[in-house]
Design an enzyme around this catalytic site. Structure first.
Site, PDB file in Angstrom:
ATOM      1  CE  LYS A 274      -4.045  -1.957   2.606  1.00  0.00           C
ATOM      2  NZ  LYS A 274      -4.973  -1.583   1.524  1.00  0.00           N
ATOM      3  NE  ARG A 348     -10.930  -9.900  -2.120  1.00  0.00           N
ATOM      4  CZ  ARG A 348     -11.311  -9.023  -2.962  1.00  0.00           C
ATOM      5  NH1 ARG A 348     -11.526  -9.386  -4.299  1.00  0.00           N
ATOM      6  NH2 ARG A 348     -11.165  -7.573  -2.737  1.00  0.00           N
TER       7      ARG A 348
HETATM    8  N1  BES Z   1      -8.139  -3.575   4.299  1.00  0.00           N
HETATM    9  C1  BES Z   1      -8.445  -3.199   3.063  1.00  0.00           C
HETATM   10  C2  BES Z   1      -9.849  -2.584   2.847  1.00  0.00           C
HETATM   11  C3  BES Z   1      -9.561  -1.041   3.089  1.00  0.00           C
HETATM   12  C4  BES Z   1      -8.914  -0.083   2.308  1.00  0.00           C
HETATM   13  C5  BES Z   1     -10.651  -0.624   4.074  1.00  0.00           C
HETATM   14  C6  BES Z   1      -8.924   1.263   2.800  1.00  0.00           C
HETATM   15  C7  BES Z   1     -10.412   0.721   4.493  1.00  0.00           C
HETATM   16  C8  BES Z   1      -9.780   1.560   3.938  1.00  0.00           C
HETATM   17  C9  BES Z   1      -8.348  -4.339   1.984  1.00  0.00           C
HETATM   18  O1  BES Z   1      -7.449  -5.823   2.686  1.00  0.00           O
HETATM   19  C10 BES Z   1      -7.912  -4.021   0.718  1.00  0.00           C
HETATM   20  O2  BES Z   1      -6.870  -3.561   0.635  1.00  0.00           O
HETATM   21  N2  BES Z   1      -8.548  -3.940  -0.401  1.00  0.00           N
HETATM   22  C11 BES Z   1      -8.242  -3.925  -1.610  1.00  0.00           C
HETATM   23  C12 BES Z   1      -8.748  -4.489  -2.478  1.00  0.00           C
HETATM   24  C13 BES Z   1      -8.328  -4.468  -3.863  1.00  0.00           C
HETATM   25  C14 BES Z   1      -6.892  -4.746  -3.834  1.00  0.00           C
HETATM   26  C15 BES Z   1      -9.165  -5.217  -4.941  1.00  0.00           C
HETATM   27  C16 BES Z   1      -8.765  -2.142  -1.555  1.00  0.00           C
HETATM   28  O3  BES Z   1      -9.932  -2.002  -1.325  1.00  0.00           O
HETATM   29  O4  BES Z   1      -8.073  -1.420  -2.186  1.00  0.00           O
HETATM   30 MN    MN Z   2      -5.742  -5.559   1.862  1.00  0.00          MN
END
Ligand code: BES
Ligand code: MN
Ligand code: ZN
Length: 490
Positions: A274, A348
């Site tokens: 990230k 997931r």
């Molecule tokens: N924990 C995150 C989701 C999230 C991101 C919650 C920002 C709140 C704020 C999750 O694990 C994630 O990173 N999801 C990705 C999925 C994508 C790679 C398909 C996302 O939402 O960017």
């Molecule tokens: Mn994630």
């Protein structure tokens, strides 16, 4: 820190609110657009303030007075409570407490003037507001302000209101204990709140509230074949924990309600790292797990006659030489293979193995709760959680629980057309489906593991915590989940 607060109802004195004894602060929630009927000292004071333009008969207005003439309680606060419905009452009590919480008041009386008759939902809203407002995080901040001195709250009731209001106060207090536990866990930084810490919290809860807890270690999960969960955990030095906590309040053969909470104690994204901005907030990525612990606490605290099982797959999502890579294919507990195209779509992966594991409990229903997608925040913002279920009756139950608990959700679609996005040339499915409808394709991924279950999914990415100056966990959706579980008790 958990505030121990004594909630009671108190009969309105015949002589009027100004004569109320036993309270060193009086909060009068004024409802409606007309001056409500009150005894003379209070009515005169309020009428004068309205006339002088210092208090308008509209939502959010606040007026404070100290040692007002003819009023027993030395501290007096008027707050406008809109139409007096539970939702408006909760907001008003929170606002009305603000000028009192840092002060010397110890025994607060709350009265509602000009509103509807008080019901259980009003009592619940009052207790929720008090706990929500007085909560202070101090686990890693010794300089945090001291807890408010307030130790008791009475809700002033008219004839025939006390029984329902008292039941509501008790329910709100129990739910708040769960919500506060969830906030306490989720607010802790990732170096404190590890998978091991979550397992310890579950064990603590087992001791204090009579739950049975079992923790599967990495070896146990390997033997079972939880290839998706373990793939996420493999990049971290922190050992993963697969936590199962059971509350047996129902009859022996009552099929349990099962809650599955995402327990990523920190989400760096893994090799699909990230960006740095706001990455600290990924310590809240175990908000689903925290809400499962909180709901167990609330339900067990009320001794509800229901069987409830909480399942928490807990691990960190870290990049390292051992971490899972984009393109790696893993075999889930269900036997289906997954091409991990993006290691940041890890929630997931840990949930699918937990959902498959849940089959062995022969559950009545399974609800998973997860801070799953940024896309859900884009879709619904921070007010409503995303609800996904192919089961209309179950979806309706959860939506109703959310409305009743003032912890609302909104239903999202699961049409088979969305499944297309998960196709992979190298495995039974990919773990991501592109940017479009990201919250839905994530839910579609989970759906592939729920053929044998009555299942719903709550995406709480927008509701589990607040960002900015008020950064912190909300404890949501403990109120929704507790209402849902209670509605299924005998
Ligand atoms: N924990 C995150 C989701 C999230 C991101 C919650 C920002 C709140 C704020 C999750 O694990 C994630 O990173 N999801 C990705 C999925 C994508 C790679 C398909 C996302 O939402 O960017
Ligand atoms: Mn994630
Ligand atoms: Zn995550």
């Amino acid at each position: 820190m958990r505030i121990i607060m004594d909630f009671k109802t108190q009969a309105a004195p015949a002589a009027g609110l100004a004569a109320l004894t036993g309270a060193d602060a009086l909060l009068v929630v004024v409802c409606g657009d007309k001056l409500p009927a009150m005894d003379k000292p209070l009515a005169d004071l309020l009428a004068a303030a309205v006339k002088d333009g210092d208090f308008k008969l509209e939502r959010g207005q606040l007026l404070q007075a100290w040692r007002a003439a003819g009023v027993r309680a030395p501290r007096l606060v008027f707050v406008h409570g809109g139409d007096g419905a539970p939702k408006a009452l909760r907001k008003a009590v929170g606002a009305g407490l603000a000028p009192l919480k840092g002060g010397g008041a110890q025994r607060l009386a709350i009265a509602v003037a000009g509103g509807p008759a008080l019901e259980a939902a009003h009592g619940e809203a009052v207790a929720a507001a008090v706990h929500e407002t007085l909560y202070v995080y101090r686990e890693t901040k010794p300089s945090a302000p001291p807890a408010a001195r307030l130790a008791g709250v009475t809700l002033v009731c008219g004839k025939g209101e006390a029984t329902a209001a008292a039941a509501g106060l008790a329910r709100g207090d129990a739910i708040a204990a769960g919500t506060t536990l969830a906030r306490e866990c989720a607010n802790r930084p990732g170096n404190h709140c590890t998978p091991t810490f979550l397992a310890e919290q579950a064990k603590k809860l087992a001791k204090s509230h009579g739950l049975k807890v079992e923790v599967l270690e990495r070896k146990d999960c390997e033997k079972l074949g939880m290839g998706a969960f373990l793939a996420v955990a493999q990049g971290s030095e922190q050992p993963p924990k697969f936590i199962v906590a059971r509350y047996n309040g129902g009859a022996k053969d009552d099929a349990p309600v099962v809650l599955v909470g995402k327990g990523i104690t920190f989400d760096t994204g893994g090799i699909s790292l990230k960006p740095a901005a706001e990455m600290d907030e990924m310590k809240f990525d175990m908000g689903g797990a925290a809400s499962v612990l909180g709901t167990l606490r609330a339900v067990a605290g009320m001794k509800a006659r229901v069987n409830l099982v909480g399942i928490i797959p807990a691990c960190e999502n870290m990049p390292s030489g051992r971490a899972v890579k984009p393109g790696d294919v893993v075999t889930s507990l269900s036997g289906q293979t997954i091409e991990i195209l993006n290691t940041d779509a890890e929630g997931r992966l840990i949930l699918c193995d937990a959902l498959t594991w849940a089959e062995r409990l022969k559950p009545a229903v399974v609800v998973d709760i997860a801070t799953l997608t940024g896309a859900c925040v884009i879709a619904l913002g921070h007010h409503r959680s995303g609800l996904f279920s192919a089961d209309d009756a179950l979806a309706a139950e959860l939506l109703a629980a959310g409305e009743a608990a003032l912890d609302p959700a909104w239903r999202m679609p699961l049409d088979e057309e969305y499944d297309e996005a998960l196709k992979s040339n190298f495995a039974d499915m990919g773990n991501v489906g592109g940017r479009a409808g990201g919250a839905i394709t994530a839910a579609m991924f989970l759906k592939r593991f729920t053929a044998k279950l009555r299942w719903a999914h709550l995406d709480i990415a927008g509701t589990a915590w607040k960002s900015g100056a008020a950064k912190g966990a909300t404890g949501r959706p403990v109120p929704l989940l507790t209402h849902f579980v209670l509605s299924r008790a005998r």
